[in-house]
Design a protein around this motif. Structure first.
Motif, PDB file in Angstrom:
ATOM      1  N   ILE A 254      51.089  43.124  44.187  1.00  0.00           N
ATOM      2  CA  ILE A 254      50.819  41.916  44.972  1.00  0.00           C
ATOM      3  C   ILE A 254      49.731  42.192  45.997  1.00  0.00           C
ATOM      4  O   ILE A 254      49.745  43.202  46.693  1.00  0.00           O
ATOM      5  CB  ILE A 254      52.102  41.460  45.689  1.00  0.00           C
ATOM      6  N   CYS A 255      48.781  41.266  46.089  1.00  0.00           N
ATOM      7  CA  CYS A 255      47.756  41.311  47.137  1.00  0.00           C
ATOM      8  C   CYS A 255      47.869  40.033  47.957  1.00  0.00           C
ATOM      9  O   CYS A 255      47.845  38.927  47.411  1.00  0.00           O
ATOM     10  CB  CYS A 255      46.358  41.424  46.521  1.00  0.00           C
ATOM     11  N   ASP A 256      48.000  40.166  49.251  1.00  0.00           N
ATOM     12  CA  ASP A 256      48.081  39.002  50.128  1.00  0.00           C
ATOM     13  C   ASP A 256      46.757  38.242  50.152  1.00  0.00           C
ATOM     14  O   ASP A 256      45.712  38.757  49.730  1.00  0.00           O
ATOM     15  CB  ASP A 256      48.457  39.433  51.548  1.00  0.00           C
ATOM     16  N   ASP A 257      46.822  37.021  50.665  1.00  0.00           N
ATOM     17  CA  ASP A 257      45.603  36.204  50.770  1.00  0.00           C
ATOM     18  C   ASP A 257      44.778  36.650  51.972  1.00  0.00           C
ATOM     19  O   ASP A 257      44.535  35.907  52.925  1.00  0.00           O
ATOM     20  CB  ASP A 257      45.982  34.724  50.904  1.00  0.00           C
ATOM     21  N   ASP A 258      44.324  37.877  51.903  1.00  0.00           N
ATOM     22  CA  ASP A 258      43.503  38.472  52.958  1.00  0.00           C
ATOM     23  C   ASP A 258      42.149  38.812  52.356  1.00  0.00           C
ATOM     24  O   ASP A 258      42.058  39.643  51.449  1.00  0.00           O
ATOM     25  CB  ASP A 258      44.177  39.731  53.501  1.00  0.00           C
ATOM     26  N   PRO A 259      41.067  38.182  52.823  1.00  0.00           N
ATOM     27  CA  PRO A 259      39.755  38.387  52.194  1.00  0.00           C
ATOM     28  C   PRO A 259      39.342  39.847  52.099  1.00  0.00           C
ATOM     29  O   PRO A 259      38.904  40.312  51.047  1.00  0.00           O
ATOM     30  CB  PRO A 259      38.800  37.576  53.079  1.00  0.00           C
ATOM     31  N   GLU A 260      39.467  40.587  53.198  1.00  0.00           N
ATOM     32  CA  GLU A 260      39.035  41.984  53.172  1.00  0.00           C
ATOM     33  C   GLU A 260      39.926  42.830  52.275  1.00  0.00           C
ATOM     34  O   GLU A 260      39.457  43.722  51.568  1.00  0.00           O
ATOM     35  CB  GLU A 260      39.023  42.546  54.600  1.00  0.00           C
ATOM     36  N   ALA A 261      41.236  42.554  52.300  1.00  0.00           N
ATOM     37  CA  ALA A 261      42.144  43.300  51.433  1.00  0.00           C
ATOM     38  C   ALA A 261      41.832  43.038  49.965  1.00  0.00           C
ATOM     39  O   ALA A 261      41.845  43.968  49.138  1.00  0.00           O
ATOM     40  CB  ALA A 261      43.585  42.920  51.751  1.00  0.00           C
ATOM     41  N   LEU A 262      41.537  41.788  49.627  1.00  0.00           N
ATOM     42  CA  LEU A 262      41.224  41.452  48.247  1.00  0.00           C
ATOM     43  C   LEU A 262      39.927  42.113  47.801  1.00  0.00           C
ATOM     44  O   LEU A 262      39.856  42.709  46.719  1.00  0.00           O
ATOM     45  CB  LEU A 262      41.127  39.932  48.085  1.00  0.00           C
ATOM     46  N   ARG A 263      38.895  42.052  48.651  1.00  0.00           N
ATOM     47  CA  ARG A 263      37.620  42.694  48.306  1.00  0.00           C
ATOM     48  C   ARG A 263      37.812  44.200  48.108  1.00  0.00           C
ATOM     49  O   ARG A 263      37.322  44.790  47.146  1.00  0.00           O
ATOM     50  CB  ARG A 263      36.590  42.458  49.413  1.00  0.00           C
ATOM     51  N   GLY A 264      38.526  44.821  49.051  1.00  0.00           N
ATOM     52  CA  GLY A 264      38.720  46.262  48.959  1.00  0.00           C
ATOM     53  C   GLY A 264      39.522  46.665  47.735  1.00  0.00           C
ATOM     54  O   GLY A 264      39.205  47.660  47.061  1.00  0.00           O
ATOM     55  N   LEU A 265      40.563  45.892  47.422  1.00  0.00           N
ATOM     56  CA  LEU A 265      41.397  46.197  46.262  1.00  0.00           C
ATOM     57  C   LEU A 265      40.584  46.103  44.975  1.00  0.00           C
ATOM     58  O   LEU A 265      40.634  47.005  44.115  1.00  0.00           O
ATOM     59  CB  LEU A 265      42.577  45.231  46.208  1.00  0.00           C
ATOM     60  N   LEU A 266      39.808  45.035  44.830  1.00  0.00           N
ATOM     61  CA  LEU A 266      39.022  44.875  43.611  1.00  0.00           C
ATOM     62  C   LEU A 266      37.960  45.959  43.495  1.00  0.00           C
ATOM     63  O   LEU A 266      37.689  46.474  42.401  1.00  0.00           O
ATOM     64  CB  LEU A 266      38.384  43.484  43.583  1.00  0.00           C
ATOM     65  N   GLU A 267      37.353  46.317  44.609  1.00  0.00           N
ATOM     66  CA  GLU A 267      36.345  47.368  44.596  1.00  0.00           C
ATOM     67  C   GLU A 267      36.959  48.691  44.135  1.00  0.00           C
ATOM     68  O   GLU A 267      36.376  49.421  43.317  1.00  0.00           O
ATOM     69  CB  GLU A 267      35.736  47.537  45.984  1.00  0.00           C
ATOM     70  N   ASP A 268      38.150  48.990  44.629  1.00  0.00           N
ATOM     71  CA  ASP A 268      38.828  50.224  44.226  1.00  0.00           C
ATOM     72  C   ASP A 268      39.166  50.210  42.736  1.00  0.00           C
ATOM     73  O   ASP A 268      39.035  51.237  42.047  1.00  0.00           O
ATOM     74  CB  ASP A 268      40.110  50.418  45.038  1.00  0.00           C
ATOM     75  N   GLN A 269      39.611  49.069  42.229  1.00  0.00           N
ATOM     76  CA  GLN A 269      40.063  48.997  40.848  1.00  0.00           C
ATOM     77  C   GLN A 269      38.924  49.062  39.841  1.00  0.00           C
ATOM     78  O   GLN A 269      39.147  49.386  38.668  1.00  0.00           O
ATOM     79  CB  GLN A 269      40.889  47.731  40.623  1.00  0.00           C
ATOM     80  N   THR A 270      37.703  48.761  40.260  1.00  0.00           N
ATOM     81  CA  THR A 270      36.574  48.844  39.322  1.00  0.00           C
ATOM     82  C   THR A 270      36.347  50.266  38.842  1.00  0.00           C
ATOM     83  O   THR A 270      35.716  50.473  37.800  1.00  0.00           O
ATOM     84  CB  THR A 270      35.279  48.317  39.962  1.00  0.00           C
ATOM     85  N   LEU A 271      36.862  51.249  39.572  1.00  0.00           N
ATOM     86  CA  LEU A 271      36.681  52.646  39.182  1.00  0.00           C
ATOM     87  C   LEU A 271      37.511  53.019  37.957  1.00  0.00           C
ATOM     88  O   LEU A 271      37.216  54.007  37.283  1.00  0.00           O
ATOM     89  CB  LEU A 271      37.039  53.567  40.349  1.00  0.00           C
ATOM     90  N   ARG A 272      38.562  52.249  37.649  1.00  0.00           N
ATOM     91  CA  ARG A 272      39.416  52.610  36.519  1.00  0.00           C
ATOM     92  C   ARG A 272      39.626  51.462  35.544  1.00  0.00           C
ATOM     93  O   ARG A 272      40.482  51.559  34.660  1.00  0.00           O
ATOM     94  CB  ARG A 272      40.778  53.077  37.014  1.00  0.00           C
ATOM     95  N   ALA A 273      38.872  50.385  35.698  1.00  0.00           N
ATOM     96  CA  ALA A 273      39.121  49.191  34.885  1.00  0.00           C
ATOM     97  C   ALA A 273      37.931  48.844  34.005  1.00  0.00           C
ATOM     98  O   ALA A 273      36.770  48.997  34.408  1.00  0.00           O
ATOM     99  CB  ALA A 273      39.461  47.999  35.780  1.00  0.00           C
ATOM    100  N   ASP A 274      38.243  48.381  32.786  1.00  0.00           N
ATOM    101  CA  ASP A 274      37.251  47.738  31.925  1.00  0.00           C
ATOM    102  C   ASP A 274      37.349  46.223  32.042  1.00  0.00           C
ATOM    103  O   ASP A 274      36.429  45.507  31.655  1.00  0.00           O
ATOM    104  CB  ASP A 274      37.465  48.154  30.474  1.00  0.00           C
ATOM    105  N   LEU A 275      38.491  45.743  32.536  1.00  0.00           N
ATOM    106  CA  LEU A 275      38.705  44.319  32.769  1.00  0.00           C
ATOM    107  C   LEU A 275      39.761  44.184  33.859  1.00  0.00           C
ATOM    108  O   LEU A 275      40.747  44.924  33.871  1.00  0.00           O
ATOM    109  CB  LEU A 275      39.201  43.627  31.491  1.00  0.00           C
ATOM    110  N   ILE A 276      39.527  43.257  34.790  1.00  0.00           N
ATOM    111  CA  ILE A 276      40.499  42.944  35.833  1.00  0.00           C
ATOM    112  C   ILE A 276      40.982  41.518  35.602  1.00  0.00           C
ATOM    113  O   ILE A 276      40.186  40.614  35.357  1.00  0.00           O
ATOM    114  CB  ILE A 276      39.888  43.079  37.242  1.00  0.00           C
TER     115      ILE A 276
END
Length: 442
Positions: A254-276
């Motif tokens: 779960i990611c809260d509706d926090d703009p910075e948290a969402l940006r940071g989470l997605l940025e981190d996940q790009t390192l291990r993802a082919d699709l989000i």
């Protein structure tokens, strides 16, 4: 203007689902190929055609336990004749009596035998299934058709020429096409690759898919929903759906509706993802943070993602684009669990299949006889949970399940999806409709 006319006018402003899917899938490319050891290839899809380097079987061999012989010795023996495989063995005093054929047993052959041997007239070899055949042998007599002698054997029934023999190349000849690019590597395909001498294959890797559920209202499983709280159904369900397709699925949670948290989470996940895949926040409401953040085109790390109102029921609002410096594709699905699962079927699943290099990318479909009259929203392509059954005389029937497309119980029971086109507002019982066939492993 009537309510129906208002609905039709609103639907005309939506993007047809086929057009939207085409625009998304054209932006995706299959993942780069890998050369994998055969033991690691299962579950991937082939990146290139595979041709047999060697024949299978590689040599003539016995298909059964018995006695390898020359059919000429059997057929020309005094008093011998062909007897069918069925029925009791002929014997003294029985109709159709045959005089036994007697052959000398000159040796035993097993699957590990390698020295070439040759049969002489009036002789045979005792052989085990899988053993190489002596040269000039062209028939294997089953053990149970004999007296099972060791130095000499009496044969009571004469099989047809070639019985019990597996010819070299009978299944696969050297140079035969075993599988085309895009084929799923199944256990049986692994077996035929190994049998023809293939130790490595070039495949597309299984896509790594990250699932993120968004929303301040979400709480983790293990409790009941309360006012202001909603149990996170989607991240668990979509992780399972991605794994069912063959992806390496990772549930972030779960990611809260926090703009910075969402940006940071997605940025981190790009390192291990082919699709989000995200779920929730795709609408135009004040709390729809995913749409507000990912659709920005100000050079932020997270954008841009385009959100489109698609002629799809349930769940019209879908998003697609890329995130991060690596431009990892992202699919944004609605927060309603039923709409999220349908959105996964029509958008995320084909995207995963395309990344994996699988063909075809869409579920198999069929035409089916509708058992119950149904209505559908004007201007929307509806996907409704249904039970599909084969008809005794051929073809299919389809029974819509209770509750419609939004209910999880219907989706859980469904083995197909009834598809009603944008121009269909009512389909009568007895009419022929389209269905998607779901692959349910049960």
């Amino acid at each position: 203007m009537t309510a129906t006319a208002d609905a039709e006018a609103a639907a005309n402003e939506l993007t047809p689902l086929a057009d939207y899917l085409g625009s998304v899938l054209r932006r995706l490319r299959a993942l780069p190929p890998l050369d994998l050891d055969l033991t690691q290839a299962y579950g991937n899809t082939l990146a290139e055609d595979v041709v047999a380097p060697h024949a299978f079987p590689a040599f003539e061999q016995a298909a059964i336990d018995g006695y390898a012989a020359r059919w000429e010795d059997l057929s020309l023996a005094r008093g011998a004749g062909y007897a069918p495989a069925a029925g009791p063995l002929p014997g003294p005093g029985r109709p159709g009596e045959l005089r036994p054929v007697r052959l000398n047993v000159v040796g035993d052959l097993g699957a590990a035998s390698w020295r070439p041997v040759r049969l002489t007239p009036g002789a045979c070899f005792s052989v085990a299934a899988g053993s190489p055949l002596p040269s000039t042998a062209d028939v294997v007599v089953p053990v149970e058709w004999t007296d099972q002698g060791m130095a000499a054997v009496e044969i009571y029934r004469v099989p047809k020429r070639g019985y019990g023999v597996r010819r070299a190349g009978a299944e696969v000849a050297a140079g035969d096409l075993l599988a085309r690019a895009g084929t799923y590597v199944s256990p049986a395909l692994v077996a035929i690759f190994a049998a023809t001498g293939i130790g490595h294959v070039v495949v597309r890797p299984s896509p790594r898919v990250v699932i993120v559920a968004t929303g301040d209202e979400l709480v983790d499983v293990g409790r009941a929903s309360q006012p202001g709280q909603v149990v996170d159904t989607n991240s668990h369900a979509l992780t399972a759906a991605a794994a069912e397709v063959g992806a390496l699925a990772y549930r972030v949670g779960i990611c809260d509706d926090d703009p910075e948290a969402l940006r940071g989470l997605l940025e981190d996940q790009t390192l291990r993802a082919d699709l989000i895949v995200t779920t929730g926040g795709t609408g135009n409401g004040p709390g729809d943070m995913v749409r507000r953040i990912l659709s920005r085109r100000d050079g932020s790390r997270a954008g841009p993602v385009t959100f489109t109102e698609v002629a799809l029921y349930p769940g019209t609002a879908l998003g697609f684009g890329t995130v991060g410096a690596e431009e990892v594709p992202v699919v944004c699905l609605p927060g309603d669990p039923g709409a999220a699962l349908i959105g996964f079927e029509v958008l995320a699943r084909p995207a995963i299949q395309l990344l994996a290099g699988a063909e075809p990318v869409f579920r198999p479909s069929a035409r089916a006889h509708l058992l119950e009259t149904v209505s559908s929203p004007a201007g929307l392509r509806e996907f409704r949970p249904a039970h599909v059954a084969e008809r005794r005389g051929g073809g299919y029937t389809v029974q819509p399940l209770r509750g419609g497309p939004h209910t999880l119980i219907g989706l859980a029971d469904a083995n197909g999806l009834l598809v009603l086109g944008e121009r269909v507002t009512s389909a009568a019982a007895g009419s022929t409709v389209d269905v998607l066939l779901l692959d349910r492993r049960r």
